[in-house]
Write a protein that holds these residues in place. Structure first.
Motif, mmCIF file in Angstrom:
data_model
loop_
_atom_site.group_PDB
_atom_site.id
_atom_site.type_symbol
_atom_site.label_atom_id
_atom_site.label_comp_id
_atom_site.label_asym_id
_atom_site.label_seq_id
_atom_site.Cartn_x
_atom_site.Cartn_y
_atom_site.Cartn_z
ATOM 1 N N LEU A 5 0.814 -0.942 0.132
ATOM 2 C CA LEU A 5 0.767 0.136 0.052
ATOM 3 C C LEU A 5 0.678 1.293 0.320
ATOM 4 C CD1 LEU A 5 -2.737 1.233 0.109
ATOM 5 C CD2 LEU A 5 -2.141 0.695 2.637
ATOM 6 N N LEU A 6 0.862 1.567 -0.555
ATOM 7 C CA LEU A 6 1.857 3.359 -1.244
ATOM 8 C C LEU A 6 0.746 4.366 -1.064
ATOM 9 C CD1 LEU A 6 3.835 1.446 -4.022
ATOM 10 C CD2 LEU A 6 4.288 1.364 -1.679
ATOM 11 N N CYS A 7 1.257 5.136 -0.754
ATOM 12 C CA CYS A 7 0.850 6.438 -0.460
ATOM 13 C C CYS A 7 0.053 7.493 -2.258
ATOM 14 C CB CYS A 7 0.760 7.166 0.476
ATOM 15 S SG CYS A 7 2.454 8.389 0.118
ATOM 16 N N ALA A 8 -1.097 7.746 -2.355
ATOM 17 C CA ALA A 8 -1.361 8.926 -3.093
ATOM 18 C C ALA A 8 -2.063 7.957 -3.837
ATOM 19 C CB ALA A 8 0.276 8.938 -4.109
ATOM 20 N N ALA A 9 -3.605 9.132 -3.604
ATOM 21 C CA ALA A 9 -4.665 8.882 -5.284
ATOM 22 C C ALA A 9 -4.449 9.430 -6.030
ATOM 23 C CB ALA A 9 -5.986 8.788 -4.296
ATOM 24 N N LEU A 10 -5.004 8.596 -6.837
ATOM 25 C CA LEU A 10 -5.131 9.383 -8.501
ATOM 26 C C LEU A 10 -6.655 9.324 -8.980
ATOM 27 C CD1 LEU A 10 -1.662 7.067 -9.569
ATOM 28 C CD2 LEU A 10 -1.476 9.301 -8.764
ATOM 29 N N ALA A 11 -6.012 10.426 -9.935
ATOM 30 C CA ALA A 11 -7.968 10.679 -10.322
ATOM 31 C C ALA A 11 -8.267 10.218 -11.606
ATOM 32 C CB ALA A 11 -7.853 12.018 -10.416
ATOM 33 N N ALA A 12 -7.759 9.470 -11.734
ATOM 34 C CA ALA A 12 -7.324 8.871 -12.923
ATOM 35 C C ALA A 12 -6.178 7.749 -13.612
ATOM 36 C CB ALA A 12 -8.059 9.729 -14.859
ATOM 37 N N ALA A 13 -6.782 6.192 -14.449
ATOM 38 C CA ALA A 13 -5.374 5.133 -14.727
ATOM 39 C C ALA A 13 -5.440 5.706 -16.557
ATOM 40 C CB ALA A 13 -5.941 4.613 -13.974
ATOM 41 N N PRO A 14 -4.215 5.836 -16.360
ATOM 42 C CA PRO A 14 -3.738 5.096 -18.155
ATOM 43 C C PRO A 14 -4.196 4.443 -18.457
ATOM 44 C CG PRO A 14 -2.116 5.453 -17.029
ATOM 45 C CD PRO A 14 -3.066 5.962 -16.129
ATOM 46 N N ALA A 15 -3.801 4.102 -20.034
ATOM 47 C CA ALA A 15 -4.319 2.403 -20.195
ATOM 48 C C ALA A 15 -2.924 1.744 -20.277
ATOM 49 C CB ALA A 15 -4.740 2.717 -21.828
ATOM 50 N N ILE A 16 -2.628 0.501 -19.785
ATOM 51 C CA ILE A 16 -1.554 0.166 -20.263
ATOM 52 C C ILE A 16 -0.922 -0.953 -20.780
ATOM 53 C CG2 ILE A 16 -0.530 -1.500 -18.442
ATOM 54 C CD1 ILE A 16 -1.830 -0.419 -16.206
ATOM 55 N N ALA A 17 -0.297 -1.321 -21.381
ATOM 56 C CA ALA A 17 0.536 -2.014 -22.187
ATOM 57 C C ALA A 17 1.298 -2.444 -22.081
ATOM 58 C CB ALA A 17 0.637 -0.854 -23.750
ATOM 59 N N HIS A 77 -5.199 -2.428 -8.165
ATOM 60 C CA HIS A 77 -5.425 -3.111 -6.500
ATOM 61 C C HIS A 77 -5.143 -4.065 -6.901
ATOM 62 C CE1 HIS A 77 -8.724 -5.976 -5.083
ATOM 63 N NE2 HIS A 77 -8.842 -5.125 -4.131
ATOM 64 N N LEU A 78 -4.634 -5.114 -5.743
ATOM 65 C CA LEU A 78 -3.865 -6.774 -6.320
ATOM 66 C C LEU A 78 -4.915 -7.848 -5.547
ATOM 67 C CD1 LEU A 78 -1.300 -4.467 -6.454
ATOM 68 C CD2 LEU A 78 -0.969 -6.770 -7.346
ATOM 69 N N LEU A 79 -5.427 -8.851 -5.339
ATOM 70 C CA LEU A 79 -5.354 -10.121 -4.597
ATOM 71 C C LEU A 79 -5.177 -10.435 -4.575
ATOM 72 C CD1 LEU A 79 -7.936 -10.864 -2.715
ATOM 73 C CD2 LEU A 79 -9.206 -11.789 -4.877
ATOM 74 N N TYR A 80 -4.100 -11.268 -3.380
ATOM 75 C CA TYR A 80 -3.238 -12.677 -3.254
ATOM 76 C C TYR A 80 -4.093 -13.881 -2.639
ATOM 77 C CZ TYR A 80 0.006 -8.379 -3.403
ATOM 78 O OH TYR A 80 0.523 -7.445 -3.372
ATOM 79 N N GLU A 81 -2.971 -14.116 -3.054
ATOM 80 C CA GLU A 81 -4.087 -15.938 -3.164
ATOM 81 C C GLU A 81 -4.056 -16.244 -1.711
ATOM 82 O OE1 GLU A 81 -0.439 -19.310 -2.794
ATOM 83 O OE2 GLU A 81 0.288 -17.378 -3.553
ATOM 84 N N ASP A 82 -3.800 -15.907 -0.772
ATOM 85 C CA ASP A 82 -4.187 -15.702 0.929
ATOM 86 C C ASP A 82 -5.187 -15.184 1.311
ATOM 87 O OD1 ASP A 82 -3.174 -13.683 0.835
ATOM 88 O OD2 ASP A 82 -1.765 -14.204 2.734
ATOM 89 N N GLY A 83 -5.877 -14.044 0.295
ATOM 90 C CA GLY A 83 -7.134 -12.703 0.532
ATOM 91 C C GLY A 83 -6.673 -11.377 0.821
ATOM 92 N N ASP A 84 -5.065 -11.657 1.281
ATOM 93 C CA ASP A 84 -4.558 -10.137 1.373
ATOM 94 C C ASP A 84 -4.814 -9.557 -0.140
ATOM 95 O OD1 ASP A 84 -3.446 -8.223 2.498
ATOM 96 O OD2 ASP A 84 -1.323 -9.600 2.825
ATOM 97 N N GLN A 85 -4.840 -7.802 0.131
ATOM 98 C CA GLN A 85 -4.728 -6.875 -0.944
ATOM 99 C C GLN A 85 -4.063 -5.833 -0.649
ATOM 100 O OE1 GLN A 85 -8.770 -5.803 -1.717
ATOM 101 N NE2 GLN A 85 -9.489 -7.642 -0.310
ATOM 102 N N GLY A 86 -3.742 -6.032 -1.762
ATOM 103 C CA GLY A 86 -2.737 -4.544 -1.183
ATOM 104 C C GLY A 86 -3.635 -3.813 -3.241
ATOM 105 N N LEU A 87 -2.500 -2.253 -2.637
ATOM 106 C CA LEU A 87 -2.867 -1.455 -3.765
ATOM 107 C C LEU A 87 -1.413 -0.399 -4.544
ATOM 108 C CD1 LEU A 87 -5.280 0.254 -5.264
ATOM 109 C CD2 LEU A 87 -5.250 2.202 -3.513
ATOM 110 N N VAL A 88 -1.355 -0.282 -5.849
ATOM 111 C CA VAL A 88 -0.546 0.034 -6.257
ATOM 112 C C VAL A 88 -0.667 1.734 -7.158
ATOM 113 C CG1 VAL A 88 1.833 -0.069 -6.931
ATOM 114 C CG2 VAL A 88 0.754 -1.901 -5.491
ATOM 115 N N PRO A 89 -0.493 2.820 -6.249
ATOM 116 C CA PRO A 89 -0.505 3.333 -7.438
ATOM 117 C C PRO A 89 -0.226 3.785 -8.677
ATOM 118 C CG PRO A 89 -0.004 4.561 -5.435
ATOM 119 C CD PRO A 89 0.524 3.013 -5.153
ATOM 120 N N THR A 90 -0.607 4.164 -9.948
ATOM 121 C CA THR A 90 -0.133 3.713 -11.324
ATOM 122 C C THR A 90 1.140 5.117 -10.815
ATOM 123 O OG1 THR A 90 -2.788 4.022 -12.011
ATOM 124 C CG2 THR A 90 -1.218 4.761 -13.327
ATOM 125 N N SER A 91 1.656 5.431 -10.663
ATOM 126 C CA SER A 91 2.607 6.263 -10.828
ATOM 127 C C SER A 91 3.894 5.683 -10.170
ATOM 128 C CB SER A 91 2.571 7.973 -9.857
ATOM 129 O OG SER A 91 1.837 7.333 -8.475
#
Length: 99
Positions: A5-17, A77-91
């Motif tokens: 969980l890394l700080c910062a909330a982003l208003a929009a997420a760009p397309a990912i390739a 947003h990540l969901l792990y095999e044991d049910g743990d969750q996390g968020l990685v800002p796009t930046s």
């Protein structure tokens, strides 16, 4: 707890390739473009949502964990095999460098 969980909330997420990586010290999260195939993770999701998740892996303290991810307005947003969750800002996500 493996939550990335890394700080910062982003208003929009760009397309990912292509694959993306976020690193924090020796820990990392790798987000792939392909659909999630980790049955242990998919079994935790509503079947209607499963197709929205893509493949991910996280390496924390030398151990690798299966995960699934989807983009949200606040980041990946990540969901792990044991049910743990996390968020990685796009930046924090960077294209994977290959040699």
């Amino acid at each position: 707890m493996r939550v990335v969980l890394l700080c910062a909330a982003l208003a929009a997420a760009p397309a990912i390739a292509g694959d993306l990586v976020a690193r924090q010290g020796g820990d990392s999260v790798r987000l792939a473009e392909g659909p999630c195939t980790a049955e242990q993770v998919l079994s935790q999701l509503d079947p209607k949502l499963q197709e929205k998740y893509k493949e991910a892996t996280a390496t924390v303290q030398g151990r690798t964990f299966a995960a699934c991810w989807r983009m949200t307005p606040n980041g990946a947003h990540l969901l792990y095999e044991d049910g743990d969750q996390g968020l990685v800002p796009t930046s924090d996500l960077k294209p994977e460098l290959t040699a």
